[in-house]
Design a protein around this motif. Structure first.
Motif, PDB file in Angstrom:
ATOM      1  N   ILE A  11     -65.921 -43.481  60.985  1.00  0.00           N
ATOM      2  CA  ILE A  11     -65.822 -44.716  61.108  1.00  0.00           C
ATOM      3  C   ILE A  11     -65.078 -45.521  62.129  1.00  0.00           C
ATOM      4  CG2 ILE A  11     -65.701 -46.969  60.399  1.00  0.00           C
ATOM      5  CD1 ILE A  11     -65.611 -45.081  57.439  1.00  0.00           C
ATOM      6  N   GLU A  12     -66.048 -46.155  63.382  1.00  0.00           N
ATOM      7  CA  GLU A  12     -65.669 -47.011  64.098  1.00  0.00           C
ATOM      8  C   GLU A  12     -65.876 -48.417  64.058  1.00  0.00           C
ATOM      9  OE1 GLU A  12     -66.817 -45.573  68.681  1.00  0.00           O
ATOM     10  OE2 GLU A  12     -67.630 -44.111  67.518  1.00  0.00           O
ATOM     11  N   ILE A  13     -64.792 -49.278  64.746  1.00  0.00           N
ATOM     12  CA  ILE A  13     -64.807 -50.949  64.559  1.00  0.00           C
ATOM     13  C   ILE A  13     -65.032 -51.726  65.747  1.00  0.00           C
ATOM     14  CG2 ILE A  13     -63.941 -52.839  62.867  1.00  0.00           C
ATOM     15  CD1 ILE A  13     -64.960 -50.488  61.290  1.00  0.00           C
ATOM     16  N   HIS A  14     -66.185 -51.964  65.423  1.00  0.00           N
ATOM     17  CA  HIS A  14     -66.337 -52.733  66.837  1.00  0.00           C
ATOM     18  C   HIS A  14     -66.650 -54.305  66.809  1.00  0.00           C
ATOM     19  CE1 HIS A  14     -67.411 -49.193  69.499  1.00  0.00           C
ATOM     20  NE2 HIS A  14     -67.927 -48.489  68.149  1.00  0.00           N
ATOM     21  N   MET A  47     -57.465 -40.603  54.573  1.00  0.00           N
ATOM     22  CA  MET A  47     -57.833 -41.491  55.600  1.00  0.00           C
ATOM     23  C   MET A  47     -57.013 -40.885  57.013  1.00  0.00           C
ATOM     24  SD  MET A  47     -59.185 -45.206  55.866  1.00  0.00           S
ATOM     25  CE  MET A  47     -60.784 -44.316  55.843  1.00  0.00           C
ATOM     26  N   TRP A  48     -57.014 -41.050  57.611  1.00  0.00           N
ATOM     27  CA  TRP A  48     -56.825 -40.516  59.550  1.00  0.00           C
ATOM     28  C   TRP A  48     -56.720 -41.606  60.128  1.00  0.00           C
ATOM     29  CZ3 TRP A  48     -59.023 -36.763  56.499  1.00  0.00           C
ATOM     30  CH2 TRP A  48     -58.164 -35.194  56.330  1.00  0.00           C
ATOM     31  N   ARG A  49     -56.038 -42.501  61.071  1.00  0.00           N
ATOM     32  CA  ARG A  49     -56.267 -43.575  62.035  1.00  0.00           C
ATOM     33  C   ARG A  49     -56.304 -42.624  63.761  1.00  0.00           C
ATOM     34  NH1 ARG A  49     -53.003 -48.504  62.997  1.00  0.00           N
ATOM     35  NH2 ARG A  49     -53.363 -47.945  60.516  1.00  0.00           N
ATOM     36  N   VAL A  50     -57.549 -43.064  63.628  1.00  0.00           N
ATOM     37  CA  VAL A  50     -57.958 -42.027  65.791  1.00  0.00           C
ATOM     38  C   VAL A  50     -56.972 -43.301  66.789  1.00  0.00           C
ATOM     39  CG1 VAL A  50     -58.442 -41.997  67.408  1.00  0.00           C
ATOM     40  CG2 VAL A  50     -59.703 -41.284  65.120  1.00  0.00           C
ATOM     41  N   GLY A  52     -54.904 -45.732  68.937  1.00  0.00           N
ATOM     42  CA  GLY A  52     -55.032 -46.559  70.676  1.00  0.00           C
ATOM     43  C   GLY A  52     -56.659 -46.411  70.166  1.00  0.00           C
ATOM     44  N   ARG A  53     -57.136 -46.552  68.912  1.00  0.00           N
ATOM     45  CA  ARG A  53     -58.517 -46.995  68.905  1.00  0.00           C
ATOM     46  C   ARG A  53     -58.770 -46.967  67.272  1.00  0.00           C
ATOM     47  NH1 ARG A  53     -62.537 -43.415  71.337  1.00  0.00           N
ATOM     48  NH2 ARG A  53     -64.255 -44.679  70.508  1.00  0.00           N
ATOM     49  N   ARG A  54     -59.953 -48.461  67.302  1.00  0.00           N
ATOM     50  CA  ARG A  54     -60.390 -48.675  66.094  1.00  0.00           C
ATOM     51  C   ARG A  54     -61.323 -47.600  65.717  1.00  0.00           C
ATOM     52  NH1 ARG A  54     -61.328 -54.112  68.507  1.00  0.00           N
ATOM     53  NH2 ARG A  54     -59.193 -55.510  68.557  1.00  0.00           N
ATOM     54  N   GLU A  55     -60.693 -46.898  65.174  1.00  0.00           N
ATOM     55  CA  GLU A  55     -61.367 -45.609  64.460  1.00  0.00           C
ATOM     56  C   GLU A  55     -60.796 -44.860  63.295  1.00  0.00           C
ATOM     57  OE1 GLU A  55     -63.643 -41.535  66.319  1.00  0.00           O
ATOM     58  OE2 GLU A  55     -62.891 -43.597  67.383  1.00  0.00           O
ATOM     59  N   ASN A  56     -61.702 -44.399  62.122  1.00  0.00           N
ATOM     60  CA  ASN A  56     -60.732 -43.819  61.558  1.00  0.00           C
ATOM     61  C   ASN A  56     -62.207 -42.595  60.724  1.00  0.00           C
ATOM     62  OD1 ASN A  56     -62.263 -44.216  58.781  1.00  0.00           O
ATOM     63  ND2 ASN A  56     -61.555 -46.565  59.487  1.00  0.00           N
ATOM     64  N   TRP A  57     -61.379 -40.998  60.709  1.00  0.00           N
ATOM     65  CA  TRP A  57     -61.681 -40.425  59.959  1.00  0.00           C
ATOM     66  C   TRP A  57     -61.484 -40.137  58.873  1.00  0.00           C
ATOM     67  CZ3 TRP A  57     -65.178 -36.939  61.512  1.00  0.00           C
ATOM     68  CH2 TRP A  57     -65.649 -36.884  63.230  1.00  0.00           C
ATOM     69  N   GLY A  58     -62.116 -40.304  57.189  1.00  0.00           N
ATOM     70  CA  GLY A  58     -61.858 -40.016  55.913  1.00  0.00           C
ATOM     71  C   GLY A  58     -62.434 -38.665  55.635  1.00  0.00           C
ATOM     72  N   LEU A  59     -62.377 -38.854  54.488  1.00  0.00           N
ATOM     73  CA  LEU A  59     -62.852 -37.744  53.573  1.00  0.00           C
ATOM     74  C   LEU A  59     -63.429 -38.685  51.981  1.00  0.00           C
ATOM     75  CD1 LEU A  59     -63.256 -35.094  51.871  1.00  0.00           C
ATOM     76  CD2 LEU A  59     -61.443 -34.456  51.435  1.00  0.00           C
TER      77      LEU A  59
END
Length: 109
Positions: A11-14, A47-50, A52-59
């Protein structure tokens, strides 16, 4: 209830430039509260944060891709999300599955 399938979700937040700070703050608070509910329900597993970005990876877990979409689209930040979904399949050498099998063999012995 049928078995749950796992999905790796990026998920990327814009945020739009004209969205006010207070709106972003409120949406973020609401998003965290809903994520906690989904975690307690076993739908959001990790859930993991990327950095320096408004982005995450989740299971995530859901009965199928349709249910996953329905869940994701209810998130407060949904209108500002770019989502990529990777369905996951079991792998025969997955360490977790190996330990489950070993446990099952021991309980039958």
């Amino acid at each position: 209830m049928s078995a749950l399938h796992e999905f790796l979700v990026n998920i990327e937040i814009h945020w739009p430039r004209d969205l006010g700070d207070e709106t972003i703050r409120r949406l973020s608070v609401d998003e965290r509260a809903m994520a906690a509910e989904l975690g307690a329900a076993g739908r959001l597993v990790r859930m993991w944060r990327v950095p320096g970005r408004r982005e995450n990876w989740g299971l995530w877990r859901a009965r199928d891709a349709t249910e996953l979409h329905e869940t994701l689209s209810t998130l407060p930040v949904w209108p500002y999300m770019r989502v990529t979904v990777h369905p996951l399949a079991e792998h025969p050498v997955d360490p977790e599955r190996q330990s489950e099998r070993a446990g099952n063999r021991e309980s039958r012995a």
